[in-house]
Design a protein around this motif. Structure first.
Motif, PDB file in Angstrom:
ATOM      1  N   ALA A  32      37.566  27.505  -6.705  1.00  7.69           N
ATOM      2  CA  ALA A  32      38.697  27.962  -5.905  1.00  7.69           C
ATOM      3  C   ALA A  32      38.511  27.574  -4.432  1.00  7.69           C
ATOM      4  N   ARG A  66      48.724  19.781  -3.743  1.00  8.18           N
ATOM      5  CA  ARG A  66      48.283  20.663  -4.834  1.00  8.18           C
ATOM      6  C   ARG A  66      46.895  21.226  -4.543  1.00  8.18           C
ATOM      7  N   ALA A  67      46.011  20.358  -4.036  1.00 13.42           N
ATOM      8  CA  ALA A  67      44.663  20.840  -3.704  1.00 13.42           C
ATOM      9  C   ALA A  67      44.736  21.833  -2.542  1.00 13.42           C
ATOM     10  N   MET A  81      45.541  25.834  -2.834  1.00 15.71           N
ATOM     11  CA  MET A  81      44.503  26.828  -3.117  1.00 15.71           C
ATOM     12  C   MET A  81      43.773  27.261  -1.843  1.00 15.71           C
ATOM     13  N   MET A 129      39.994  19.143  -4.923  1.00 13.93           N
ATOM     14  CA  MET A 129      39.628  17.761  -5.199  1.00 13.93           C
ATOM     15  C   MET A 129      40.866  16.885  -5.363  1.00 13.93           C
ATOM     16  N   ALA A 142      48.181  26.514  -9.764  1.00 22.07           N
ATOM     17  CA  ALA A 142      46.892  27.168  -9.517  1.00 22.07           C
ATOM     18  C   ALA A 142      47.033  28.425  -8.646  1.00 22.07           C
ATOM     19  N   PHE A 161      41.868  13.034  -6.730  1.00 26.59           N
ATOM     20  CA  PHE A 161      41.290  12.010  -7.593  1.00 26.59           C
ATOM     21  C   PHE A 161      41.890  10.636  -7.298  1.00 26.59           C
ATOM     22  N   ALA A 180      39.113  21.402 -11.670  1.00 22.02           N
ATOM     23  CA  ALA A 180      38.890  21.332 -10.218  1.00 22.02           C
ATOM     24  C   ALA A 180      39.755  22.358  -9.486  1.00 22.02           C
ATOM     25  N   LEU A 181      40.920  22.682 -10.060  1.00 20.26           N
ATOM     26  CA  LEU A 181      41.781  23.682  -9.432  1.00 20.26           C
ATOM     27  C   LEU A 181      41.302  25.104  -9.707  1.00 20.26           C
ATOM     28  N   GLY A 182      40.327  25.242 -10.600  1.00 20.86           N
ATOM     29  CA  GLY A 182      39.793  26.574 -10.896  1.00 20.86           C
ATOM     30  C   GLY A 182      40.519  27.273 -12.029  1.00 20.86           C
ATOM     31  N   LEU A 183      41.385  26.547 -12.774  1.00 23.25           N
ATOM     32  CA  LEU A 183      42.068  27.184 -13.899  1.00 23.25           C
ATOM     33  C   LEU A 183      41.047  27.598 -14.954  1.00 23.25           C
TER      34      LEU A 183
END
Lengths: 224, 245
Positions: B80, B152-153, B156, B84, B104, B86, A129-132
């Protein structure tokens, strides 16, 4: 003291000690090379086994099953005595390393697979989900966590490889055991064999103790 | 209306079971949409399709800012842009809070260490836990962990944030602190799609509420319409069940 003279003859032990040490050095070389090569092979196999296309997964599974089933001594003798008939002639050192690596790789692959599968799926999902990228997901998120889980079984496997290096003596490799049997023949006294056994013990006992400590530690952490 | 997220004919099956059936949905940039419905109604599956954590049938299309959501080279671009959060936080337990947030931006956006750290610290301050940066996730409460996950989300700089029942795994006394952060976010212009059982939050913050049942969108409308004058009997049943317990 006949018994002491027979099994623990100090002058003979001192005289043959350099031989035993040169044998230990070779044992360590065979063991270390096989362990490192086995780790690389095992990691590679486990990733194929988990993530590759179906046919490759199948091949990896067959490989892992075969090399966990075949007795190491049989494999070693096939590598050293049978392969020359098809023109593949390996030195005793490489025969031993190849046989040990092939088997260790199969066990290591299963250890890594279990470790990776123990990582919760949420870790993979959060990474994606982070795009890693796949590589970053494995290197930064999954493998560092899996390594912690697999250190005890991996250390166990290293101990097994180290012990199995003694089989190299059957292909005339002057490892610790082979040197000890030769020293025994020269001295006409079994003390060097006892000496070799003690050296194996001194070398491997700390590793065994280390694994026990890892396992106790993991048990405590798992209980929190 | 220009739609920022465009979902057309979305279908997903698990074997014979239809998890999602013919979903059509347009979401405008900056819109805050809450998705409600009974468990198993496909709410989570729907938002997990938007960043392709779930695959969906080939005839379906999802566009995020005109980029098709599909396996391949566009996917990294979509992910990117789409953040998300959770239900179970899914923080990386072997990294400090700070590294969780920096990872990220470092790896995907290619930020320098210094820039990533500066931004991570700003975000931690913004979600109210700046002093926890050097701790590991396991040392934080659930509410704090979820706030880290939001930071964290956000690191990005996504244009869309998906929330998958972000407060369902929390102790009741921690739900408020997470909802507060989300409420603040809703005012910043980021597009939000929130799967939630918090009806008060949905009513107060959502621009639009979607009620799902059995893998279909049953009813959609402004919160005051959905909560006060639902048209569909199924919506009414659900709301009376959750609001009068």
């Amino acid at each position: 003291m006949d018994l002491l003279d027979t099994f623990f003859n100090v002058p003979i032990l001192i005289r043959t000690f350099p031989m035993l040490m040169s044998g230990l050095w070779i044992t360590i070389q065979i063991g270390a090379t096989s362990i490192i090569a086995g780790l690389v092979l095992g990691l590679f196999l486990s990733l194929i086994r988990l993530y590759a296309a179906k046919p490759l997964v199948f091949i990896a599974r067959i490989y892992i099953d075969i090399f966990r089933s075949i007795p190491l001594l049989v494999l070693l003798i096939v590598v050293y005595y049978a392969l020359p008939f098809v023109g593949i002639r390996l030195s005793p050192f490489f025969s031993a390393v190849v046989a040990l690596t092939l088997v260790s790789g199969a066990y290591t692959a299963e250890i890594f697979r279990a470790g990776i599968e123990a990582i919760p799926s949420g870790q993979f999902e959060a990474s994606r989900a982070l795009g890693l990228s796949y590589r970053h997901m494995m290197v930064d998120v999954v493998l560092p966590q899996a390594v912690k889980i697999v250190i005890p079984p991996l250390t166990n496997n290293c101990i097994n490889v180290m012990k199995d290096t003694a089989l190299a003596s059957v292909v005339a490799m002057p490892d610790l055991l082979k040197q000890a049997t030769q020293a025994q023949a020269l001295a006409a006294n079994p003390s060097p064999l006892i000496g070799a056994a003690l050296i194996y013990l001194a070398f491997l006992w700390p590793l065994v103790a280390l694994v026990s400590r890892f396992e106790r530690h993991m048990g405590q952490r798992g209980a929190r | 209306m220009s739609s920022f997220i465009e979902i057309r004919n979305l279908n997903k099956h698990y074997g014979a079971f239809a998890a999602l059936t013919d979903i059509d949905l347009d979401i405008a940039e900056g819109e805050v949409v809450c998705v409600i419905g009974p468990s198993g109604s496909g709410k989570s599956t729907l938002i997990r399709c938007i960043n392709l954590l779930e695959s969906f049938s080939k005839e379906s299309t999802i566009l995020v800012d005109k980029i098709p959501v599909e396996p391949g080279k566009h996917l990294a671009q979509v992910r990117a842009e789409v953040g998300m959060v959770f239900q179970s936080f899914n923080l990386f337990p072997h990294m400090t809070v700070l590294r969780n947030i920096m990872l990220a931006p470092l790896r995907v956006r290619g930020l320098s260490e210094a820039k990533a750290e500066k931004k991570a610290r700003e975000l931690l301050d913004r979600v109210g836990i700046g002093e926890q940066a050097e701790k590991y996730p396991g040392q934080l409460s659930g509410g704090q962990q979820q706030r880290v996950a939001i930071a964290r989300a956000l690191a990005m700089e996504p244009r869309v944030l998906l929330f998958d029942e972000p407060t369902s795994a929390l102790d009741p006394e921690m739900v408020g602190e997470v909802l507060d952060v989300m409420r603040d976010l809703a005012g910043t212009g980021v597009t939000m799609i929130v799967v939630t059982h918090e009806m008060g939050f949905a009513r107060q913050v959502a621009d639009r509420v979607i009620f799902m049942n059995g893998g279909k969108i049953v009813e959609t409308g402004k919160p005051e319409v959905i909560f006060d004058a639902p048209k569909e009997p199924r919506t009414r049943d659900f709301l009376s069940a959750v609001l009068n317990h």
